[in-house]
Design an enzyme around this catalytic site. Structure first.
Site, short mmCIF file in Angstrom:
data_model
loop_
_atom_site.label_atom_id
_atom_site.label_comp_id
_atom_site.label_asym_id
_atom_site.label_seq_id
_atom_site.Cartn_x
_atom_site.Cartn_y
_atom_site.Cartn_z
N LYS A 49 0.84 -1.19 0.00
CA LYS A 49 0.00 0.00 0.00
C LYS A 49 0.88 1.25 0.00
CE LYS A 49 -0.44 0.04 5.06
NZ LYS A 49 -1.37 0.07 6.19
N TYR A 277 15.21 31.26 3.05
CA TYR A 277 14.08 32.00 3.60
C TYR A 277 14.24 32.23 5.11
CZ TYR A 277 11.58 31.02 -0.75
OH TYR A 277 11.20 30.95 -2.06
#
Length: 398
Positions: A49, A277
């Site tokens: 999965k 940043y």
């Protein structure tokens, strides 16, 4: 319009910026090592999965089946359909919940095997399947203490009886899922096992004997053989990671996944220069900075900013400044030479050094499952020794 004799393709561009390498030999090793712990007659389900925990569901499933797995486990119907469309014919257990008529029809069409948790579900499945020529194999998930999906262990009998009465449904297995199998304290695990045993006994007293029983996840598989029953459902361990540190002495696993990227620019910054940043890092000396073409949009958590190392030429190198969407920065001042195009290892091995998903998880206070599942599809998966076909090129795009 421009024209070239050799046009760029995904396969030729795959390693230009950043990529994930998948070592199928390691996957095979892990599966065979786990199988060596199982009693004869106990099968292994490879849980694929979430795109095989970020490794690439189709190629992982193919290799797992070639290595000896007999079942595949997925969470959603589209995950199962992807495997069927790739030509995979092995039985696929759908571990997630399904409740609608459309879902039932898709499950039947694609020959998936659903999990049932309620009598209402069983009724919907039986009604939709009333015109089918063969009964649909279904699996009962019993909640023995996970408190997630599943029928309460005290109420499993009525659901099993309802399935047993329906000519359109076939009870293929009874299963449950551990909540604390990775804990060194086994009290809760043993409580869940005892409840599971009680359900088996109750059903048996009423003439219902599921042909298959399964309880163990990766951790449960490594804890003790009494938990193996007919099938073990193994996810994390086949990918080469341990559910908890205390399992490291019980089996030798090899990580299947590596994450790599290239240096895209090298520059020199003067002291007292902010990086990225927010200027969350400020140079204290003349600093050689390497920009690397991978970021949080690829699956490198932004919370690792200023808290992680990478490997370059076998050396640990600190990441500096805020990790951005597509790029991150390194302090390479102490390395002799760094050039554009150099390969950086974020997860994996470089010479004698290594960085694992566990290292990232420990730093972030999370689990390695989350780290693996975070790598996005824009990172191409490159297969080492492709499972499908032999190739002269040992590194092929998966």
């Amino acid at each position: 319009m421009l024209s070239w004799d050799h046009r760029p393709t995904l396969s030729t561009m795959g390693r230009e910026r950043a990529w994930v390498e998948i070592n199928h030999s390691h996957l095979t090793h892990n599966i065979q090592a786990i199988q060596a712990l199982l009693a004869p007659g106990t099968d292994l389900m490879a849980v694929v999965k979430a795109d095989a925990y970020g490794h690439g569901a189709v190629t992982i499933a193919q290799t797992a089946l070639q290595a000896g797995a007999t079942w595949l486990g997925v969470a959603t119907i589209p995950e199962g359909i992807e495997l069927r469309e790739a030509g995979i014919q092995a039985p696929i257990l759908l571990l997630g919940a399904t409740n609608t008529v459309e879902q039932v029809r898709a499950i039947a069409h694609w020959q998936l095997q659903p999990t049932l948790c309620t009598e209402k579900q069983a009724l919907i499945f039986a009604e939709v399947m009333d015109s089918a020529t063969q009964p649909l194999p279904v699996h009962i998930n019993v909640d023995t203490g996970m408190s997630r999906l599943g029928v309460a262990w005290q109420q499993a009998l009525p659901l099993a009886q309802q399935i047993q009465r329906s000519p359109h449904l076939h009870l293929a297995s009874l299963y449950s899922h551990f909540a604390t199998a990775d804990d060194s304290d086994l009290q809760t695990l043993h409580c869940q096992r005892d409840r599971f045993q009680q359900v088996i006994q109750t059903l048996g007293d009423h003439g219902i004997v599921p042909p298959m029983l399964h309880l163990a996840n990766s951790a449960g598989t490594l804890v003790e053989s009494s938990l193996h029953y007919n099938l073990v459902r193994v996810g994390l361990a086949i990918y080469g990671l341990y559910p908890a540190p205390h399992f490291r002495d019980s089996i030798a696993l090899k990580p299947v996944l590596q994450v790599k990227a290239r240096v895209t620019q090298v520059k020199t910054l003067p002291p007292h220069t902010g990086v990225s940043y927010g200027h969350r890092f400020v140079t204290q000396r003349e600093t050689r900075l390497a920009v690397v073409g991978i970021g949080y949009a690829d699956g490198v958590p932004r919370l690792l900013s200023n808290r992680m190392n990478v490997l370059l030429r076998g050396q640990f190198v600190p990441q500096i400044g805020a990790i951005t969407m597509d790029q991150l920065m390194l302090d390479v001042t102490d390395l002799a030479e760094v050039h554009e195009g150099d390969v950086v290892t974020l997860l994996g091995h470089d010479q004698d050094a290594s960085i694992s998903a566990d290292d990232w998880a420990d730093t972030l206070g999370t689990i390695s499952w989350e780290i693996l599942c975070g790598f996005k599809h824009r990172l191409p998966r490159l297969s080492l020794s492709s499972p499908a076909t032999a190739t002269a090129n040992p590194l092929t795009l998966s």
